[in-house]
Design a protein around this motif. Structure first.
Motif, PDB file in Angstrom:
ATOM      1  N   VAL A   1      43.506  36.418  33.163  1.00 27.62           N
ATOM      2  CA  VAL A   1      43.667  36.111  31.736  1.00 27.62           C
ATOM      3  C   VAL A   1      42.871  37.097  30.888  1.00 27.62           C
ATOM      4  O   VAL A   1      43.308  37.513  29.803  1.00 27.62           O
ATOM      5  CB  VAL A   1      43.217  34.660  31.453  1.00 27.62           C
ATOM      6  CG1 VAL A   1      43.143  34.402  29.953  1.00 27.62           C
ATOM      7  CG2 VAL A   1      44.166  33.674  32.110  1.00 27.62           C
ATOM      8  N   LEU A   2      41.718  37.500  31.401  1.00 25.79           N
ATOM      9  CA  LEU A   2      40.855  38.408  30.647  1.00 25.79           C
ATOM     10  C   LEU A   2      41.279  39.865  30.775  1.00 25.79           C
ATOM     11  O   LEU A   2      41.318  40.603  29.780  1.00 25.79           O
ATOM     12  CB  LEU A   2      39.405  38.251  31.139  1.00 25.79           C
ATOM     13  CG  LEU A   2      38.332  39.050  30.398  1.00 25.79           C
ATOM     14  CD1 LEU A   2      38.202  38.557  28.964  1.00 25.79           C
ATOM     15  CD2 LEU A   2      36.997  38.942  31.113  1.00 25.79           C
ATOM     16  N   LEU A   3      41.632  40.290  31.995  1.00 31.10           N
ATOM     17  CA  LEU A   3      41.825  41.708  32.273  1.00 31.10           C
ATOM     18  C   LEU A   3      43.272  42.110  32.538  1.00 31.10           C
ATOM     19  O   LEU A   3      43.551  43.296  32.713  1.00 31.10           O
ATOM     20  CB  LEU A   3      40.970  42.125  33.471  1.00 31.10           C
ATOM     21  CG  LEU A   3      39.470  41.892  33.339  1.00 31.10           C
ATOM     22  CD1 LEU A   3      38.766  42.221  34.643  1.00 31.10           C
ATOM     23  CD2 LEU A   3      38.896  42.730  32.202  1.00 31.10           C
ATOM     24  N   GLY A   4      44.188  41.129  32.610  1.00 29.28           N
ATOM     25  CA  GLY A   4      45.591  41.453  32.815  1.00 29.28           C
ATOM     26  C   GLY A   4      46.162  42.277  31.669  1.00 29.28           C
ATOM     27  O   GLY A   4      45.565  42.385  30.599  1.00 29.28           O
TER      28      GLY A   4
ATOM     29  N   VAL B   1      30.148  27.753  41.975  1.00 24.97           N
ATOM     30  CA  VAL B   1      30.765  26.461  42.278  1.00 24.97           C
ATOM     31  C   VAL B   1      32.262  26.408  41.976  1.00 24.97           C
ATOM     32  O   VAL B   1      32.961  25.555  42.523  1.00 24.97           O
ATOM     33  CB  VAL B   1      30.044  25.323  41.510  1.00 24.97           C
ATOM     34  CG1 VAL B   1      28.612  25.192  41.989  1.00 24.97           C
ATOM     35  CG2 VAL B   1      30.065  25.559  40.002  1.00 24.97           C
ATOM     36  N   LEU B   2      32.745  27.290  41.127  1.00 26.14           N
ATOM     37  CA  LEU B   2      34.177  27.290  40.826  1.00 26.14           C
ATOM     38  C   LEU B   2      34.980  27.833  42.014  1.00 26.14           C
ATOM     39  O   LEU B   2      34.521  28.740  42.706  1.00 26.14           O
ATOM     40  CB  LEU B   2      34.469  28.157  39.602  1.00 26.14           C
ATOM     41  CG  LEU B   2      34.173  27.569  38.236  1.00 26.14           C
ATOM     42  CD1 LEU B   2      34.479  28.597  37.157  1.00 26.14           C
ATOM     43  CD2 LEU B   2      34.969  26.302  37.990  1.00 26.14           C
ATOM     44  N   PRO B   3      36.164  27.286  42.263  1.00 32.26           N
ATOM     45  CA  PRO B   3      37.021  27.856  43.316  1.00 32.26           C
ATOM     46  C   PRO B   3      37.332  29.318  43.004  1.00 32.26           C
ATOM     47  O   PRO B   3      37.578  29.674  41.847  1.00 32.26           O
ATOM     48  CB  PRO B   3      38.288  26.994  43.234  1.00 32.26           C
ATOM     49  CG  PRO B   3      37.855  25.725  42.590  1.00 32.26           C
ATOM     50  CD  PRO B   3      36.766  26.093  41.628  1.00 32.26           C
ATOM     51  N   PRO B   4      37.307  30.180  44.028  1.00 35.87           N
ATOM     52  CA  PRO B   4      37.578  31.610  43.781  1.00 35.87           C
ATOM     53  C   PRO B   4      38.904  31.867  43.087  1.00 35.87           C
ATOM     54  O   PRO B   4      39.016  32.812  42.295  1.00 35.87           O
ATOM     55  CB  PRO B   4      37.558  32.207  45.190  1.00 35.87           C
ATOM     56  CG  PRO B   4      36.687  31.284  45.983  1.00 35.87           C
ATOM     57  CD  PRO B   4      36.956  29.920  45.429  1.00 35.87           C
ATOM     58  N   THR B   5      39.916  31.041  43.371  1.00 33.99           N
ATOM     59  CA  THR B   5      41.207  31.256  42.709  1.00 33.99           C
ATOM     60  C   THR B   5      41.107  30.990  41.210  1.00 33.99           C
ATOM     61  O   THR B   5      41.813  31.625  40.420  1.00 33.99           O
ATOM     62  CB  THR B   5      42.280  30.345  43.324  1.00 33.99           C
ATOM     63  OG1 THR B   5      41.793  29.000  43.388  1.00 33.99           O
ATOM     64  CG2 THR B   5      42.642  30.806  44.729  1.00 33.99           C
ATOM     65  N   VAL B   6      40.249  30.054  40.830  1.00 34.69           N
ATOM     66  CA  VAL B   6      40.044  29.799  39.397  1.00 34.69           C
ATOM     67  C   VAL B   6      39.380  31.008  38.746  1.00 34.69           C
ATOM     68  O   VAL B   6      39.766  31.441  37.654  1.00 34.69           O
ATOM     69  CB  VAL B   6      39.187  28.530  39.190  1.00 34.69           C
ATOM     70  CG1 VAL B   6      38.849  28.349  37.718  1.00 34.69           C
ATOM     71  CG2 VAL B   6      39.916  27.307  39.717  1.00 34.69           C
ATOM     72  N   LEU B   7      38.396  31.578  39.432  1.00 39.86           N
ATOM     73  CA  LEU B   7      37.758  32.785  38.914  1.00 39.86           C
ATOM     74  C   LEU B   7      38.775  33.914  38.800  1.00 39.86           C
ATOM     75  O   LEU B   7      38.786  34.661  37.815  1.00 39.86           O
ATOM     76  CB  LEU B   7      36.608  33.209  39.829  1.00 39.86           C
ATOM     77  CG  LEU B   7      35.389  32.290  39.867  1.00 39.86           C
ATOM     78  CD1 LEU B   7      34.392  32.803  40.907  1.00 39.86           C
ATOM     79  CD2 LEU B   7      34.734  32.217  38.499  1.00 39.86           C
ATOM     80  N   GLY B   8      39.623  34.041  39.824  1.00 39.64           N
ATOM     81  CA  GLY B   8      40.651  35.071  39.784  1.00 39.64           C
ATOM     82  C   GLY B   8      41.601  34.882  38.617  1.00 39.64           C
ATOM     83  O   GLY B   8      42.017  35.849  37.972  1.00 39.64           O
ATOM     84  N   TYR B   9      41.951  33.615  38.338  1.00 44.08           N
ATOM     85  CA  TYR B   9      42.839  33.331  37.207  1.00 44.08           C
ATOM     86  C   TYR B   9      42.166  33.716  35.886  1.00 44.08           C
ATOM     87  O   TYR B   9      42.787  34.335  35.014  1.00 44.08           O
ATOM     88  CB  TYR B   9      43.216  31.859  37.190  1.00 44.08           C
ATOM     89  CG  TYR B   9      44.080  31.476  36.009  1.00 44.08           C
ATOM     90  CD1 TYR B   9      45.432  31.792  35.986  1.00 44.08           C
ATOM     91  CD2 TYR B   9      43.526  30.820  34.914  1.00 44.08           C
ATOM     92  CE1 TYR B   9      46.219  31.462  34.895  1.00 44.08           C
ATOM     93  CE2 TYR B   9      44.305  30.482  33.819  1.00 44.08           C
ATOM     94  CZ  TYR B   9      45.650  30.809  33.817  1.00 44.08           C
ATOM     95  OH  TYR B   9      46.427  30.484  32.735  1.00 44.08           O
ATOM     96  N   TYR B  10      40.887  33.358  35.750  1.00 45.44           N
ATOM     97  CA  TYR B  10      40.154  33.744  34.539  1.00 45.44           C
ATOM     98  C   TYR B  10      40.149  35.260  34.367  1.00 45.44           C
ATOM     99  O   TYR B  10      40.319  35.778  33.253  1.00 45.44           O
ATOM    100  CB  TYR B  10      38.713  33.233  34.599  1.00 45.44           C
ATOM    101  CG  TYR B  10      38.548  31.768  34.284  1.00 45.44           C
ATOM    102  CD1 TYR B  10      39.329  31.142  33.323  1.00 45.44           C
ATOM    103  CD2 TYR B  10      37.584  30.998  34.928  1.00 45.44           C
ATOM    104  CE1 TYR B  10      39.177  29.810  33.019  1.00 45.44           C
ATOM    105  CE2 TYR B  10      37.422  29.655  34.637  1.00 45.44           C
ATOM    106  CZ  TYR B  10      38.216  29.061  33.682  1.00 45.44           C
ATOM    107  OH  TYR B  10      38.055  27.729  33.394  1.00 45.44           O
TER     108      TYR B  10
END
Length: 228
Positions: free
Chosen positions: A66-69, A54-63
């Motif tokens: 933040v996690l893997l950058g 349900v989350l927008p894909p861009t939000v998942l990408g941002y997470y």
């Protein structure tokens, strides 16, 4: 788009296959744990694990960034080990696996919960280990539901766009999947390439859905076949 059409196609298939494997292993394990877990927190955990639906894909990408950058929670540690995931096809795999995971989770959990609880109980009486019960009883009886979820996850991973673009970028020949190639072709006004890529993507996804329906039919279709 400068690469031949088959380049993003092969990359997308590679990413989708690896993502499906990861989503299948993680999804089946989480589904089995949730199906057996008796706790007031179960529904909360299930909701959190299902968020990628349900989350927008861009939000998942941002997470994921933040996690893997490089300066992320895990990314800094991984960078110290010489592992870079951002702007790589492996990062695209992780993004696709995250969005595909809930499809396996939901299907597998429903399949596990449909198994008659007397069957694993009888296996325990006969001295079968918990791992043996999972492999020889639960996994076999839930195979149809799990298989359908895995094929749906593959179709979803193949078409993933937003999270992949955020973490893997758009590097032709390296991270440019079919969906990203379609976006680039549209932006460049290359309708011919965009139409062809859309047809290829649609055909592969439809084939996966048809295969899921053929190999893992629902109860109504199975009963109809048996009556015939």
């Amino acid at each position: 788009m400068t690469d031949p059409i088959w380049v993003p196609l092969l990359l997308s298939l590679k990413v989708a296959l690896w993502a499906t494997v990861i989503a299948a292993i993680a999804g089946v394990a989480a589904a089995y744990g949730l199906a057996r877990w008796r706790s007031p927190l179960r529904d909360l955990v299930d909701s959190i694990l299902t968020l990628p639906l349900v989350l927008p894909p861009t939000v998942l990408g941002y997470y994921l960034l933040v996690l893997l950058g490089r300066r992320g929670v895990l990314g800094e540690t991984l960078a110290g080990w010489g592992i870079e995931l951002v702007f790589t096809w492996q990062g695209a795999v992780i993004a696709a696996a995250v969005v595909a995971f809930p499809l396996v989770l939901k299907s597998a959990r429903a399949a596990f919960e449909d198994v008659d609880p007397q069957l694993p109980a009888a296996a325990r009486v006969l001295g079968v280990s918990e791992m043996g019960i999972f492999l020889r009883v639960m996994l076999r009886l839930a195979a149809r539901g799990i298989g359908a979820g895995v094929l749906l996850a593959f179709a979803r991973a193949l078409g993933e766009f937003g999270a992949t673009l955020m973490i893997a970028g758009n590097l032709p020949g390296r991270t440019q999947t079919l969906s990203i190639a379609i976006y680039e072709a549209v932006q460049a006004g290359d309708d011919r390439t965009a139409n062809l890529l859309v047809l290829i993507t649609s055909a592969v996804c439809v084939a996966a859905l048809l295969l899921a329906g053929r190999l893992f039919p629902g109860p109504g279709r199975r009963n109809a076949r048996s009556d015939a």
